[in-house]
Enzyme design. Structure first.
Site, mmCIF file in Angstrom:
data_model
loop_
_atom_site.group_PDB
_atom_site.id
_atom_site.type_symbol
_atom_site.label_atom_id
_atom_site.label_comp_id
_atom_site.label_asym_id
_atom_site.label_seq_id
_atom_site.Cartn_x
_atom_site.Cartn_y
_atom_site.Cartn_z
ATOM 1 N N GLY A 48 34.446 75.136 6.800
ATOM 2 C CA GLY A 48 34.963 74.094 7.692
ATOM 3 C C GLY A 48 34.604 72.664 7.355
ATOM 4 O O GLY A 48 35.295 71.737 7.755
ATOM 5 N N GLU A 102 27.932 69.791 8.965
ATOM 6 C CA GLU A 102 28.681 70.851 9.677
ATOM 7 C C GLU A 102 29.989 70.291 10.212
ATOM 8 O O GLU A 102 30.076 69.107 10.545
ATOM 9 C CB GLU A 102 27.854 71.333 10.876
ATOM 10 C CG GLU A 102 27.000 72.554 10.620
ATOM 11 C CD GLU A 102 27.788 73.851 10.698
ATOM 12 O OE1 GLU A 102 29.006 73.848 10.480
ATOM 13 O OE2 GLU A 102 27.158 74.884 10.976
ATOM 14 N N ASP A 103 30.983 71.165 10.348
ATOM 15 C CA ASP A 103 32.227 70.754 11.002
ATOM 16 C C ASP A 103 32.049 70.692 12.513
ATOM 17 O O ASP A 103 32.418 69.724 13.162
ATOM 18 C CB ASP A 103 33.369 71.724 10.631
ATOM 19 C CG ASP A 103 33.012 73.193 10.848
ATOM 20 O OD1 ASP A 103 31.837 73.502 11.181
ATOM 21 O OD2 ASP A 103 33.893 74.050 10.684
ATOM 22 N N ASP A 106 28.779 74.751 18.066
ATOM 23 C CA ASP A 106 29.259 75.359 19.311
ATOM 24 C C ASP A 106 28.029 75.897 20.070
ATOM 25 O O ASP A 106 27.345 75.152 20.749
ATOM 26 C CB ASP A 106 30.276 76.438 18.915
ATOM 27 C CG ASP A 106 31.002 77.070 20.080
ATOM 28 O OD1 ASP A 106 31.072 76.449 21.138
ATOM 29 O OD2 ASP A 106 31.527 78.189 19.920
ATOM 30 N N LYS A 134 29.935 70.675 20.804
ATOM 31 C CA LYS A 134 30.311 71.081 22.167
ATOM 32 C C LYS A 134 29.024 71.197 22.978
ATOM 33 O O LYS A 134 28.412 72.278 23.021
ATOM 34 C CB LYS A 134 31.023 72.441 22.139
ATOM 35 C CG LYS A 134 32.361 72.439 21.417
ATOM 36 C CD LYS A 134 32.985 73.841 21.446
ATOM 37 C CE LYS A 134 34.272 73.889 20.667
ATOM 38 N NZ LYS A 134 34.806 75.257 20.528
ATOM 39 N N PHE A 156 39.040 75.060 22.034
ATOM 40 C CA PHE A 156 39.131 75.523 20.647
ATOM 41 C C PHE A 156 39.938 74.511 19.855
ATOM 42 O O PHE A 156 41.060 74.161 20.222
ATOM 43 C CB PHE A 156 39.790 76.904 20.569
ATOM 44 C CG PHE A 156 39.773 77.444 19.177
ATOM 45 C CD1 PHE A 156 38.641 78.061 18.671
ATOM 46 C CD2 PHE A 156 40.875 77.291 18.345
ATOM 47 C CE1 PHE A 156 38.607 78.516 17.354
ATOM 48 C CE2 PHE A 156 40.854 77.742 17.032
ATOM 49 C CZ PHE A 156 39.715 78.360 16.543
ATOM 50 N N VAL A 157 39.350 74.002 18.773
ATOM 51 C CA VAL A 157 40.020 72.957 17.989
ATOM 52 C C VAL A 157 40.321 73.431 16.566
ATOM 53 O O VAL A 157 39.660 74.333 16.041
ATOM 54 C CB VAL A 157 39.174 71.653 17.950
ATOM 55 C CG1 VAL A 157 39.143 70.988 19.308
ATOM 56 C CG2 VAL A 157 37.762 71.919 17.440
ATOM 57 N N ASP A 163 39.787 75.955 11.110
ATOM 58 C CA ASP A 163 40.929 76.873 11.053
ATOM 59 C C ASP A 163 41.151 77.625 12.346
ATOM 60 O O ASP A 163 40.268 77.725 13.195
ATOM 61 C CB ASP A 163 40.703 77.908 9.946
ATOM 62 C CG ASP A 163 39.683 78.966 10.365
ATOM 63 O OD1 ASP A 163 38.575 78.577 10.808
ATOM 64 O OD2 ASP A 163 39.984 80.162 10.276
ATOM 65 N N ARG A 169 43.557 74.440 8.255
ATOM 66 C CA ARG A 169 42.459 73.612 7.710
ATOM 67 C C ARG A 169 42.997 72.338 7.062
ATOM 68 O O ARG A 169 42.310 71.340 6.960
ATOM 69 C CB ARG A 169 41.676 74.395 6.651
ATOM 70 C CG ARG A 169 40.895 75.583 7.198
ATOM 71 C CD ARG A 169 39.928 76.097 6.134
ATOM 72 N NE ARG A 169 39.402 77.414 6.449
ATOM 73 C CZ ARG A 169 38.386 77.656 7.261
ATOM 74 N NH1 ARG A 169 37.764 76.660 7.860
ATOM 75 N NH2 ARG A 169 37.960 78.890 7.473
HETATM 76 P P1 5GP Z 1 28.051 78.360 16.558
HETATM 77 O O1 5GP Z 1 27.165 79.228 15.726
HETATM 78 O O2 5GP Z 1 27.516 76.966 16.773
HETATM 79 O O3 5GP Z 1 28.438 79.015 17.865
HETATM 80 O O4 5GP Z 1 29.440 78.277 15.808
HETATM 81 C C1 5GP Z 1 29.636 77.479 14.732
HETATM 82 C C2 5GP Z 1 30.854 77.930 13.955
HETATM 83 O O5 5GP Z 1 31.859 78.545 14.799
HETATM 84 C C3 5GP Z 1 31.523 76.724 13.337
HETATM 85 O O6 5GP Z 1 30.975 76.397 12.098
HETATM 86 C C4 5GP Z 1 32.970 77.171 13.276
HETATM 87 O O7 5GP Z 1 33.190 77.912 12.106
HETATM 88 C C5 5GP Z 1 33.144 78.089 14.471
HETATM 89 N N1 5GP Z 1 33.719 77.364 15.632
HETATM 90 C C6 5GP Z 1 33.105 77.059 16.791
HETATM 91 N N2 5GP Z 1 33.939 76.400 17.632
HETATM 92 C C7 5GP Z 1 35.113 76.277 16.964
HETATM 93 C C8 5GP Z 1 36.383 75.669 17.293
HETATM 94 O O8 5GP Z 1 36.612 75.100 18.370
HETATM 95 N N3 5GP Z 1 37.344 75.741 16.342
HETATM 96 C C9 5GP Z 1 37.160 76.356 15.126
HETATM 97 N N4 5GP Z 1 38.177 76.344 14.281
HETATM 98 N N5 5GP Z 1 35.978 76.928 14.780
HETATM 99 C C10 5GP Z 1 34.974 76.886 15.691
#
Ligand code: 5GP
Length: 180
Positions: A48, A102-103, A106, A134, A156-157, A163, A169
């Protein structure tokens, strides 16, 4: 385009590319000040972060190194929960100033795991630069999260590296899922 369809899901425009790039320029200015004379190691988290990393690095003028890692996660047993594994982590981060790129953050689980892996090499410092955060989804605070592009709701973005089911992407702008 204000509305798009990706596979079975409808999305609406959320952050335009101009807006994203303006924010990245400001983050770049901050990084150049904070890391003056320090030669940081920018570590992008694939897939991402690839577009964000490219645009961010164009704003960074301090001497630096760049690398990428990939995290795979799969369901473990009930007690171990989700098991994560990092691929391609450089082994020369000792006494380096590491900036994880990081992209999106969450729950923060992925980032927590990455930070714990990097810490094993005893770097001088670890900071995180995430385009999106978030805050309401974050399970526990992450002290290293220093640079954040935009704080967003729990939508969700997609786009600008992010993606939906492998697609989207390559979109220049960021879109959010329409509520149904
Ligand atoms: P975390 O471990 O912080 O819950 O999740 C991080 C990963 O979940 C991100 O690097 C991404 O790959 C995915 N992710 C979380 N939220 C989103 C979202 O809104 N859109 C997309 N495309 N991926 C997300």
């Amino acid at each position: 385009m204000n509305s798009i369809q990706i596979a079975d899901k409808g999305f609406e425009i959320f952050l335009e590319n101009d807006n994203i790039c303006k924010r990245i320029r400001l983050i770049g200015i901050q990084l150049n000040l904070d890391y003056e004379n320090r030669c940081p190691y920018f570590l992008g988290v694939l897939n991402g972060s690839f577009i964000f990393m490219a645009d961010l690095l164009k704003e960074v003028t301090v001497s630096c190194e760049v690398g990428f890692i990939k995290i795979s996660s799969y369901e473990g047993t009930e007690s171990s929960g989700k098991i994560q594994q990092a691929f391609g982590l450089p082994d020369n981060l000792n006494e380096r100033d590491v900036i994880v790129v990081e992209d999106i953050v969450d729950t923060g689980f992925t980032l927590g795991y990455i930070i714990s892996e990097i810490k094993k090499q005893a770097p001088s410092s670890i900071k995180v630069c995430s385009l999106l955060l978030k805050p309401k989804a974050l399970k526990s605070p992450i002290d290293e999260l220093e640079y954040v592009g935009f704080e967003i709701e729990n939508d969700f973005v997609v786009g600008y590296g992010l993606d939906y089911d492998g697609l989207g992407r390559n979109l220049k702008d960021i879109y959010k899922a329409k509520s149904v």
